[in-house]
Motif scaffolding. Structure first.
Motif, short mmCIF file in Angstrom:
data_model
loop_
_atom_site.label_atom_id
_atom_site.label_comp_id
_atom_site.label_asym_id
_atom_site.label_seq_id
_atom_site.Cartn_x
_atom_site.Cartn_y
_atom_site.Cartn_z
N PRO A 212 0.80 -1.23 0.00
CA PRO A 212 0.00 0.00 0.00
C PRO A 212 0.83 1.28 0.00
N GLU A 213 2.08 1.19 0.46
CA GLU A 213 2.91 2.40 0.49
C GLU A 213 3.53 2.71 -0.87
N TYR A 214 3.32 1.83 -1.85
CA TYR A 214 3.83 2.05 -3.20
C TYR A 214 2.65 2.16 -4.16
N ASP A 215 2.70 3.15 -5.04
CA ASP A 215 1.56 3.42 -5.91
C ASP A 215 1.79 2.94 -7.34
N PHE A 216 2.60 1.86 -7.49
CA PHE A 216 2.89 1.39 -8.85
C PHE A 216 1.61 0.87 -9.50
N THR A 217 1.47 1.25 -10.77
CA THR A 217 0.25 0.96 -11.54
C THR A 217 0.33 -0.43 -12.16
N ALA A 218 -0.73 -0.83 -12.85
CA ALA A 218 -0.83 -2.20 -13.35
C ALA A 218 0.35 -2.59 -14.23
N LEU A 219 0.72 -1.73 -15.19
CA LEU A 219 1.81 -2.09 -16.08
C LEU A 219 3.14 -2.17 -15.34
N MET A 220 3.34 -1.29 -14.39
CA MET A 220 4.58 -1.36 -13.62
C MET A 220 4.56 -2.53 -12.65
N ARG A 221 3.38 -2.87 -12.11
CA ARG A 221 3.30 -4.07 -11.26
C ARG A 221 3.68 -5.31 -12.06
N ARG A 222 3.19 -5.37 -13.29
CA ARG A 222 3.52 -6.53 -14.13
C ARG A 222 5.00 -6.55 -14.50
N ALA A 223 5.55 -5.37 -14.79
CA ALA A 223 6.98 -5.29 -15.08
C ALA A 223 7.81 -5.70 -13.86
N TRP A 224 7.39 -5.25 -12.69
CA TRP A 224 8.08 -5.61 -11.45
C TRP A 224 7.93 -7.11 -11.21
N GLY A 225 6.77 -7.67 -11.51
CA GLY A 225 6.56 -9.11 -11.38
C GLY A 225 7.48 -9.89 -12.29
N ALA A 226 7.72 -9.39 -13.50
CA ALA A 226 8.65 -10.06 -14.41
C ALA A 226 10.05 -10.11 -13.80
N SER A 227 10.45 -9.04 -13.13
CA SER A 227 11.76 -9.04 -12.48
C SER A 227 11.85 -10.06 -11.36
N ARG A 228 10.72 -10.34 -10.71
CA ARG A 228 10.73 -11.35 -9.65
C ARG A 228 10.92 -12.75 -10.26
N VAL A 229 10.40 -12.95 -11.46
CA VAL A 229 10.65 -14.21 -12.16
C VAL A 229 12.14 -14.35 -12.45
N ILE A 230 12.76 -13.23 -12.87
CA ILE A 230 14.19 -13.25 -13.18
C ILE A 230 15.01 -13.56 -11.92
N ASP A 231 14.54 -13.06 -10.75
CA ASP A 231 15.22 -13.41 -9.50
C ASP A 231 15.41 -14.92 -9.40
N TYR A 232 14.39 -15.65 -9.83
CA TYR A 232 14.46 -17.10 -9.77
C TYR A 232 15.25 -17.68 -10.95
N LEU A 233 15.02 -17.17 -12.14
CA LEU A 233 15.66 -17.74 -13.33
C LEU A 233 17.17 -17.77 -13.20
N VAL A 234 17.74 -16.73 -12.64
CA VAL A 234 19.21 -16.67 -12.57
C VAL A 234 19.79 -17.70 -11.61
N THR A 235 18.94 -18.40 -10.85
CA THR A 235 19.43 -19.46 -9.97
C THR A 235 19.46 -20.81 -10.67
N ARG A 236 18.87 -20.90 -11.86
CA ARG A 236 18.78 -22.18 -12.56
C ARG A 236 20.01 -22.41 -13.44
N LYS A 237 20.55 -23.61 -13.38
CA LYS A 237 21.76 -23.92 -14.14
C LYS A 237 21.49 -23.99 -15.63
N GLU A 238 20.21 -24.21 -16.02
CA GLU A 238 19.90 -24.30 -17.46
C GLU A 238 19.88 -22.94 -18.13
N ILE A 239 19.91 -21.87 -17.33
CA ILE A 239 19.71 -20.51 -17.84
C ILE A 239 21.04 -19.80 -18.03
N ASN A 240 21.18 -19.13 -19.17
CA ASN A 240 22.30 -18.20 -19.37
C ASN A 240 21.85 -16.84 -18.85
#
Length: 776
Positions: A212-240
């Motif tokens: 609630p203290e952040y006013d990020f809008t739908a498109l930025m929420r989705r963009a931020w969500g994509a970065s959270r996926v990347i947080d995980y992807l970089v831990t996988r050995k199959e990923i460059n």
């Protein structure tokens, strides 16, 4: 009473600078409410503006937030320069990477404040749950859910498709909507990652209440969500981890760009048809560009952008940042924009302006080719061929193939290149003495002045090459109409008979046109008592994508409604795509190489006169009642055409001009014509000394006098210096007085921006009807 209210509003709008800051900001709010689209949720995709507010008005009333003090914000009529900063009112050129890094931080801060809302920092950790796992042939497919944020309540689910073979592999990320795109990338050896950040599946919607203290809008929420996926992807050995690409189409193309701009781990972005809020600058998302405007997109999908962005509708030039700066944040990584040049909501010229501007940063870093365009033809949706081409770009970016990539430009005009070999012309231009209209009682002096002005106008427009009129101009079968018309569409006007001119019987130099005739109850052409029909030639705005097909309105069907009002009042309407626009985009691509002594404006004027030539041969048309109606760019064309052709019986211009001799960094009336659009390059010689311009609009209008002219100059038109327009028209009035017809020059200053609003229709029709009656 109504006139008094309008007068008071005009005075208020023009004297805002004399108010206190608080009074000015309240006045700006009143104006914003007047010109903005009044309702939200006009599209099924629309959601709440914020967690607390359903609509923009609710947000404004709850927060009490007012527009910024626009008087204190600098105007950037053109795009803000990415490699120039300002400090203590002075421009400073960025020369080092360290200085650019500071500029990047500022862009991110400003973008979040005005456009996207503030995004939270990345969470310190997350939990992983494998929801399912299976194999299809050699492909491993996993459905994964991340839990993160406060109390691990935020979720992000995504599907991983991992190709067989030895990794690590590059990654192709896209949204739930585009899983079939990911399938193509999988075939090309990418790990395909499809995440729940789309209308069809959106795990990020819950972030609004979880943060609630952040006013990020739908498109930025989705963009931020994509970065959270990347947080995980970089831990996988199959990923460059150095070859992570993100892509998306339309609204998803916007969020892909936003994600790449804010997450440096994203090595490449492919944004498809992302338009306004994506590649298209806000400054070029207004009515005269006939693409999706700021108010339209912010009310259709109010949850995509921060509510305060809507304050800038009609004042886009005051927005401290723009999309070109956001794109520049991708440097030195890779970015591709793909779009159709004739999409209804896009403007390909505006897209190329962003490209050229952002490319300066890529060039500054020595990677000018890392930003690319892939314009195409067709509708908004893309086919497999388009996706495959985009994957070619990613392969090239990641050095996975040898397929050469070439960016195709449709608008590669550059004033400096045009001027480079014309030193003698510049000398001639600067040696010319500016002409200022004067009243002469002496007929000889009056004639001499007319001839000097005519010669100067001809010089500005350039030398028209030798030509010949067509042997026959006539309607053709609809099946022969240009195929691009069938993509863009054309105005639909009820109770009319439409005739298509060309291709084998085209007017002028193979120019196609459409005429809409009013009809009676039996479907026959509706003539006046003399058996003839008066006609209005409509000249459109800077509608690069589709010419006269649509026009501006909230539903982007403005010209259908405008033409309907004209034909309902007994006028026929003729319309052409102006040279370089719509179906004629490619026709103008190499104009100054083909016709080095002419100008695009000269060509447009020639085409308009060719319309008159054709109309004079049509049996049902009253050749003594041929009128022009010009909107923004079309208004300029109408003024020049009427100045050169006495057959124009009268004309109306809307938001057509700002005086040349007071051109400045706020009202760039000269550079818009000479540098930005390349319509009258010779004017560019006077860009540094506008007062020396050979003619200005009083002189041009003096060539129209005493024929009837209505100038509609909306007082909130950000391109127009209204006080200077008033002065110009006062001088032009002297020309009408000199001919004894001062009443024939009429002016209107409505409280509006650069558009033909429906409230103008009655005034326009009444003007033309009065001219007809006066000449009967």
């Amino acid at each position: 009473m109504k006139c008094q209210v309008v007068f008071l509003l005009i005075i208020s709008a023009l004297t805002a600078h004399g108010q206190t800051v608080e009074e000015r900001r309240k006045q700006y709010l009143k104006e914003s409410l007047l010109i903005n689209q009044s309702s939200d949720h006009r599209h099924p995709i629309s959601r709440r503006v914020t967690d607390l507010d359903s609509t923009w008005l609710e947000w404004q009333k709850r927060t009490g937030e007012l527009p910024p003090d626009f008087e204190q914000l600098r105007s950037y009529p053109f795009l803000p320069e990415p490699l120039i900063t300002e400090k203590d009112g002075k421009k400073q050129h960025i020369k080092t990477r360290g200085e650019w890094d500071q500029r990047r931080d500022w862009i991110k801060e400003q973008f979040q404040y005005w456009v996207s809302g503030m995004r939270p920092p990345a969470p310190s950790d997350f939990k992983v749950r494998i929801l399912s796992e299976r194999t299809e042939g050699s492909t491993k497919i996993q459905m994964i859910e991340l839990s993160l944020g406060p109390g691990y309540k935020a979720k992000m689910s995504f599907e991983l498709m991992i190709p067989g073979g030895k990794g690590p592999f590059p990654v192709y990320m896209t949204q739930w909507t585009h899983r079939n795109w990911a399938q193509l990338a999988l075939r090309r050896g990418y790990v395909a990652c499809v995440y729940a950040g789309a209308d069809s599946k959106d795990d990020t919607q819950a972030y609004q209440s979880l943060y609630p203290e952040y006013d990020f809008t739908a498109l930025m929420r989705r963009a931020w969500g994509a970065s959270r996926v990347i947080d995980y992807l970089v831990t996988r050995k199959e990923i460059n981890p150095k070859q992570i690409a993100i892509t998306g189409h339309s609204r998803n193309g916007k969020q892909a760009l936003w994600a790449g701009a804010f997450d440096d781990r994203i090595a490449a972005v492919v944004a498809s048809s992302c338009g306004t809020g994506g590649i298209t600058p806000w400054r070029m998302s207004d009515p005269q560009y006939v693409n999706q405007t700021l108010d339209d997109i912010a009310s259709n999908a109010a949850h995509w952008f921060h509510p305060r962005l809507r304050f800038f509708f009609g004042r886009e030039d005051k927005l401290p940042i723009d999309q070109n700066l956001l794109i520049a944040l991708m440097a030195p990584r890779h970015i591709l924009f793909q779009y159709s040049t004739v999409e209804q909501q896009l403007n390909p010229w505006a897209n190329e302006q962003s490209y050229h501007s952002a490319k300066k940063v890529f060039a500054f870093m020595g990677v000018a080719n890392n930003i690319a365009l892939a314009p195409r033809m067709g509708e908004h949706a893309v086919a497999a061929r388009d996706v495959e081409q985009c994957i070619d770009f990613l392969d090239a970016s990641f050095k996975r193939n040898n397929i050469p990539w070439n960016t195709t430009l449709n608008f590669d005009y550059d004033f400096e290149k045009w001027a480079a070999t014309r030193a003698a012309e510049k000398t001639e231009a600067l040696s010319r003495k500016p002409l200022h209209f004067k009243i002469y009682e002496d007929q000889r002096k009056r004639k001499e002045q007319e001839e000097r002005i005519a010669e100067s106008v001809d010089w500005l427009l350039g030398k028209e090459p030798s030509g010949a009129k067509p042997s026959i101009v006539a309607p053709t079968d609809p099946s022969r109409v240009d195929w691009i018309d069938k993509i863009t569409g054309r105005p639909i006007v009820k109770n009319t008979k439409s005739e298509h001119i060309g291709p084998y019987t085209a007017l002028g130099d193979h120019v196609a046109a459409t005429i809409y005739y009013p009809t009676d109850a039996a479907g026959n052409k509706k003539t006046r008592a003399n058996g003839k029909i008066p006609v209005i030639i409509y000249l459109h705005e800077f509608a690069y994508a589709h010419g006269y097909a649509h026009g501006y309105s909230a539903e982007r069907q403005g010209n259908s409604r405008l033409f309907q009002s004209l034909t309902d009042n007994g006028f026929a309407v003729m319309a052409i795509d102006l040279f370089g626009f719509g179906t004629r985009m490619k026709e103008a691509q190499h104009f100054y190489s083909r016709y080095p002594e002419w100008s695009k404006m000269g060509k447009m004027v020639g085409d308009t006169r060719a319309c008159i030539d054709a109309l004079e041969t049509f049996e049902n048309i009253d050749k003594n009642k041929i009128f022009l109606l010009g909107n923004t760019l079309g208004g300029q064309v109408a003024l020049f055409a009427a100045a050169k052709d006495r057959r124009v019986a009268g004309l109306v211009t809307v938001a057509a001009f700002s005086p040349l001799r007071v051109s400045n960094s706020r009202y760039e009336s000269i550079r818009i014509l000479s540098h930005a659009h390349g319509l009258i390059p010779k004017l560019g010689w006077y860009a540094e000394n506008p007062a020396h311009s050979v003619v200005d609009y009083p002189e041009i209008i003096s060539r129209i006098a005493p024929r009837p002219l209505l100038v509609i100059a909306p007082v909130l038109d950000r391109y127009t210096n209204i006080p200077a327009v008033r002065e110009n028209l006062a001088t032009a009035k002297d020309a009408y007085k000199m001919y004894g017809k001062p009443e024939n020059l009429q002016t209107e200053y409505p409280i509006d921006i650069n558009r033909i609003s429906e409230s103008f229709y009655d005034r326009i029709n009444m003007f033309f009807k009065n001219v007809c009656e006066a000449s009967d």
